[in-house]
Design a protein around this motif. Sequence first.
Motif, short mmCIF file in Angstrom:
data_model
loop_
_atom_site.label_atom_id
_atom_site.label_comp_id
_atom_site.label_asym_id
_atom_site.label_seq_id
_atom_site.Cartn_x
_atom_site.Cartn_y
_atom_site.Cartn_z
N GLY A 239 -4.41 15.21 1.08
CA GLY A 239 -3.53 14.14 1.51
C GLY A 239 -2.08 14.44 1.28
N THR A 240 -1.26 14.06 2.23
CA THR A 240 0.19 14.16 2.08
C THR A 240 0.72 12.91 1.39
OG1 THR A 240 0.63 13.12 4.22
CG2 THR A 240 0.32 15.52 4.19
N LEU A 241 2.03 12.91 1.10
CA LEU A 241 2.64 11.73 0.48
C LEU A 241 2.50 10.51 1.38
CD1 LEU A 241 4.26 10.57 -1.88
CD2 LEU A 241 6.36 11.27 -0.69
N THR A 242 2.62 10.71 2.69
CA THR A 242 2.45 9.60 3.64
C THR A 242 1.02 9.08 3.62
OG1 THR A 242 4.17 10.52 5.07
CG2 THR A 242 2.69 8.90 6.05
N ASP A 243 0.04 10.00 3.57
CA ASP A 243 -1.37 9.59 3.51
C ASP A 243 -1.66 8.78 2.25
OD1 ASP A 243 -1.90 10.93 5.89
OD2 ASP A 243 -2.39 12.81 4.87
N ILE A 244 -1.07 9.22 1.14
CA ILE A 244 -1.29 8.51 -0.13
C ILE A 244 -0.69 7.10 -0.05
CG2 ILE A 244 -0.71 8.49 -2.59
CD1 ILE A 244 -0.70 11.59 -2.42
N TYR A 245 0.51 7.00 0.51
CA TYR A 245 1.16 5.71 0.65
C TYR A 245 0.34 4.77 1.52
CZ TYR A 245 4.45 2.24 2.46
OH TYR A 245 5.05 1.07 2.84
N ILE A 246 -0.17 5.27 2.65
CA ILE A 246 -0.95 4.44 3.57
C ILE A 246 -2.25 3.99 2.90
CG2 ILE A 246 -2.25 4.45 5.74
CD1 ILE A 246 -0.08 6.29 6.88
N ALA A 247 -2.94 4.91 2.24
CA ALA A 247 -4.21 4.56 1.58
C ALA A 247 -3.98 3.53 0.48
CB ALA A 247 -4.86 5.82 1.01
N THR A 248 -2.91 3.69 -0.30
CA THR A 248 -2.60 2.74 -1.37
C THR A 248 -2.30 1.36 -0.79
OG1 THR A 248 -1.69 4.53 -2.71
CG2 THR A 248 -1.09 2.28 -3.33
N ALA A 249 -1.53 1.33 0.31
CA ALA A 249 -1.18 0.05 0.93
C ALA A 249 -2.42 -0.66 1.46
CB ALA A 249 -0.18 0.29 2.07
N TYR A 250 -3.33 0.07 2.11
CA TYR A 250 -4.52 -0.56 2.68
C TYR A 250 -5.48 -1.04 1.58
CZ TYR A 250 -3.62 0.31 7.61
OH TYR A 250 -3.10 0.27 8.87
N ALA A 251 -5.40 -0.42 0.39
CA ALA A 251 -6.23 -0.88 -0.72
C ALA A 251 -5.80 -2.25 -1.23
CB ALA A 251 -6.19 0.13 -1.86
N LEU A 252 -4.56 -2.67 -0.88
CA LEU A 252 -4.05 -3.97 -1.31
C LEU A 252 -4.43 -5.10 -0.36
CD1 LEU A 252 -0.42 -2.88 -2.31
CD2 LEU A 252 -2.40 -3.07 -3.81
N LYS A 253 -5.13 -4.79 0.72
CA LYS A 253 -5.44 -5.79 1.74
C LYS A 253 -6.26 -6.97 1.20
CE LYS A 253 -5.19 -7.41 5.90
NZ LYS A 253 -5.82 -6.79 7.06
N PRO A 254 -7.23 -6.78 0.28
CA PRO A 254 -7.97 -7.95 -0.24
C PRO A 254 -7.05 -9.01 -0.84
CG PRO A 254 -9.10 -5.94 -0.86
CD PRO A 254 -7.80 -5.51 -0.26
N TYR A 255 -6.00 -8.58 -1.53
CA TYR A 255 -5.08 -9.55 -2.12
C TYR A 255 -4.35 -10.32 -1.03
CZ TYR A 255 -1.71 -11.49 -5.42
OH TYR A 255 -0.96 -12.36 -6.17
N VAL A 256 -3.93 -9.62 0.00
CA VAL A 256 -3.24 -10.28 1.11
C VAL A 256 -4.16 -11.29 1.78
CG1 VAL A 256 -2.15 -9.90 3.36
CG2 VAL A 256 -1.72 -8.30 1.47
N LEU A 257 -5.43 -10.93 1.92
CA LEU A 257 -6.38 -11.78 2.63
C LEU A 257 -6.73 -13.04 1.85
CD1 LEU A 257 -7.86 -11.61 5.37
CD2 LEU A 257 -9.84 -10.75 4.14
N PHE A 258 -6.86 -12.92 0.52
CA PHE A 258 -7.38 -14.03 -0.29
C PHE A 258 -6.31 -14.79 -1.06
CE2 PHE A 258 -11.10 -11.19 0.06
CZ PHE A 258 -11.99 -12.08 0.65
N SER A 259 -5.06 -14.36 -1.02
CA SER A 259 -4.03 -15.01 -1.82
C SER A 259 -3.75 -16.44 -1.36
CB SER A 259 -2.73 -14.20 -1.77
OG SER A 259 -2.83 -13.08 -2.63
N ILE A 260 -3.67 -16.65 -0.05
CA ILE A 260 -3.39 -18.00 0.45
C ILE A 260 -4.48 -18.99 0.06
CG2 ILE A 260 -3.04 -19.40 2.52
CD1 ILE A 260 -0.64 -17.73 1.75
N PRO A 261 -5.79 -18.67 0.28
CA PRO A 261 -6.83 -19.60 -0.19
C PRO A 261 -6.77 -19.85 -1.70
CG PRO A 261 -7.77 -18.01 1.33
CD PRO A 261 -6.38 -17.56 1.05
N LEU A 262 -6.51 -18.79 -2.49
CA LEU A 262 -6.42 -18.97 -3.94
C LEU A 262 -5.20 -19.80 -4.31
CD1 LEU A 262 -7.43 -15.42 -5.25
CD2 LEU A 262 -8.72 -17.54 -5.49
N PHE A 263 -4.10 -19.61 -3.61
CA PHE A 263 -2.89 -20.39 -3.86
C PHE A 263 -3.15 -21.88 -3.61
CE2 PHE A 263 1.07 -22.30 -2.22
CZ PHE A 263 1.87 -22.13 -3.33
N ILE A 264 -3.85 -22.18 -2.52
CA ILE A 264 -4.18 -23.58 -2.21
C ILE A 264 -5.14 -24.15 -3.26
CG2 ILE A 264 -5.30 -25.10 -0.53
CD1 ILE A 264 -4.30 -23.16 1.66
N LEU A 265 -6.14 -23.35 -3.65
CA LEU A 265 -7.11 -23.81 -4.66
C LEU A 265 -6.43 -24.10 -5.99
CD1 LEU A 265 -10.24 -21.54 -4.07
CD2 LEU A 265 -10.08 -24.00 -3.73
#
Length: 609
Positions: A497-523
């Motif tokens: 992996g290049t530095l760009t590949d590492i950055y993209i993979a790290t960013a996509y690993a954060l997707k669960p937080y993006v997906l569930f933060s709004i429901p958790l914030f409301i709860l």
Amino acid sequence: NNRILVTDKGFSVVKILETFDNNGVADAFNAPTGIFANGENIYVADSKNGRIVMFKRDTFELVRVFEKPDVSLLGESFNYVPARLAVDKAGRIYVIAEGINQGLLCLDEEGEFTSFLGAPQVVPNFIDIIWRKIATEAQRKQMESYVPTEYDSVQIDKYGFLYVTSQTSEKIPVGKINSNGKNVLIKLRENAEYGDKAYLKKLGEATYMPRFADVALADNDVYYTLDSQTGRIFGYSEDGYMLYAFGITGSQKGTFRSPSAIEYMDGKLLVADRSKGNITVLSKTAFGAKVHKALELYNSGKYDEAESLWKEVGLDASGYTLSIIGLAKIDMQKGLYRQAMKRLKPIREHYLYTLAFSNWRDNFIRDNFIWLLLAGAAIIVVFILVRKYVFNLQSIKKVKESWIYKGFKYGNYVMFHPFDGFWDLKWEKRGNTGSATLIVALFFFLYGLRAQFSGYVVTKTVSEEVNALYNITLMFLPLLFYVIANWCFTTLMDGKGTLTDIYIATAYALKPYVLFSIPLFILSHVLTDQEASFYQFADVVCLIWILALLFVGLMVTHDYSLPKTVLSVILILIGICLIIFILLLLVHIVQDVYQFVYNSYRELSFRFY
């Protein structure tokens, strides 16, 4: 002096009890340490004689002597030294005996042993438990045994509850023991800290541990504890709130040198000082009298009168939290839960706030159930219609066809199919830096939003006390260090992996937080304290999910085996520590250079001025 001094309420001596007739034989005390009096009798813990002596209260005649009880659990050879005692209405005697740490000795009205009561529990240290498992038999014998601590004082209230103190126990410095031996003292918080400990911890004096030598019971279930170490007296209400604290060690009048016992009598506190050899009598101030009167009125159900008095207390002492709590409790009794919440949140009273919020939420749902159903149905219908209309717009179609949107949407596939997903991100170029940056931006935005504005009931933090930018920075730096360390070490370990590949993979690993933060914030604004475990569980699941995706992303991006991925994780963590160390070293060097330049400038300016 091996004697008992009896005074009237004006503290004039009316009787000195030194010797007494014991079946025709002159008898005397030997180091008596505890005394208890009820309406009929006086009980004396005659310590060195190993007995309890009972006298008539009015005539001081000997009634009987309770000798050493037969306690089979301790054997016949145990040394019986009764130190303190209390007697209930049925004549049962509760004794604190020196060297016995199983709790209080319970004796029946005949002085026969019946049971132990309320042994303080000791929770061993986790490291010590592990060490005991691996230690040899000889080492285990040398290790200190985990035994309960001893009590130092005991008092009994009008309901038959026993109040005890221990000068050596951090877990139970003061307790309220019921007939089953359970500590039922209300502390409001699981890890409540007694005495000045919470205050001193904020000043950095965390080593303080209160040494409560005695406890006194006052009106309205208020109790006072005496700290023999600092000479301070702490007053607590029945529901665990500290009313006030006063007293100090010293030689002046009103201070203490070695306070050893405390008692409450007719609105006054009596404090015995063994070093000074005196008893200090403290009377209530006007402020203290108002506080006690307000508690009395509240406990009697006279809420309007209590409310006016609590307001007076608040005027006398601006910011006195107990007056605010008293007013909030009255609001709750009147059903004004929203008003109670407004009072409690600014003073950070979480326990009562959760009760008020729970009742307010239940009432709101009950009173507006039909309207809530209609509103929910309307929102769903509007959402479907708007979605259908908006998605047919040409501008929206163009957005959906954009490479950023497609990459962002592909993050959902990566979440549930990590191996295939990260493989396609790397080799099929299904992801891109634009969508990765969008995920990262949303992650930090939602992280700051939740840190700043999540519900007080669940998070126990008030938005005014949170610096969202500071929290975002604390989260941004570890992620940045992770990407840098990942690239540095995997480059040396033949990572694909290049530095760009590492950055993209790290960013996509954060997707669960993006997906569930709004429901958790409301709860967080809906759940009560009892339901907060669901919120915390979801938060932990989200964190584990992200860590698992980071691990799989590292493995797939660099085409590593499982052992090599584990080794890479270890090296990356070491690399993060090295980066932090280098940055701290750099900051230190910059500070030294700045100080050198600044001091040189000052020296030159002073010389040539």
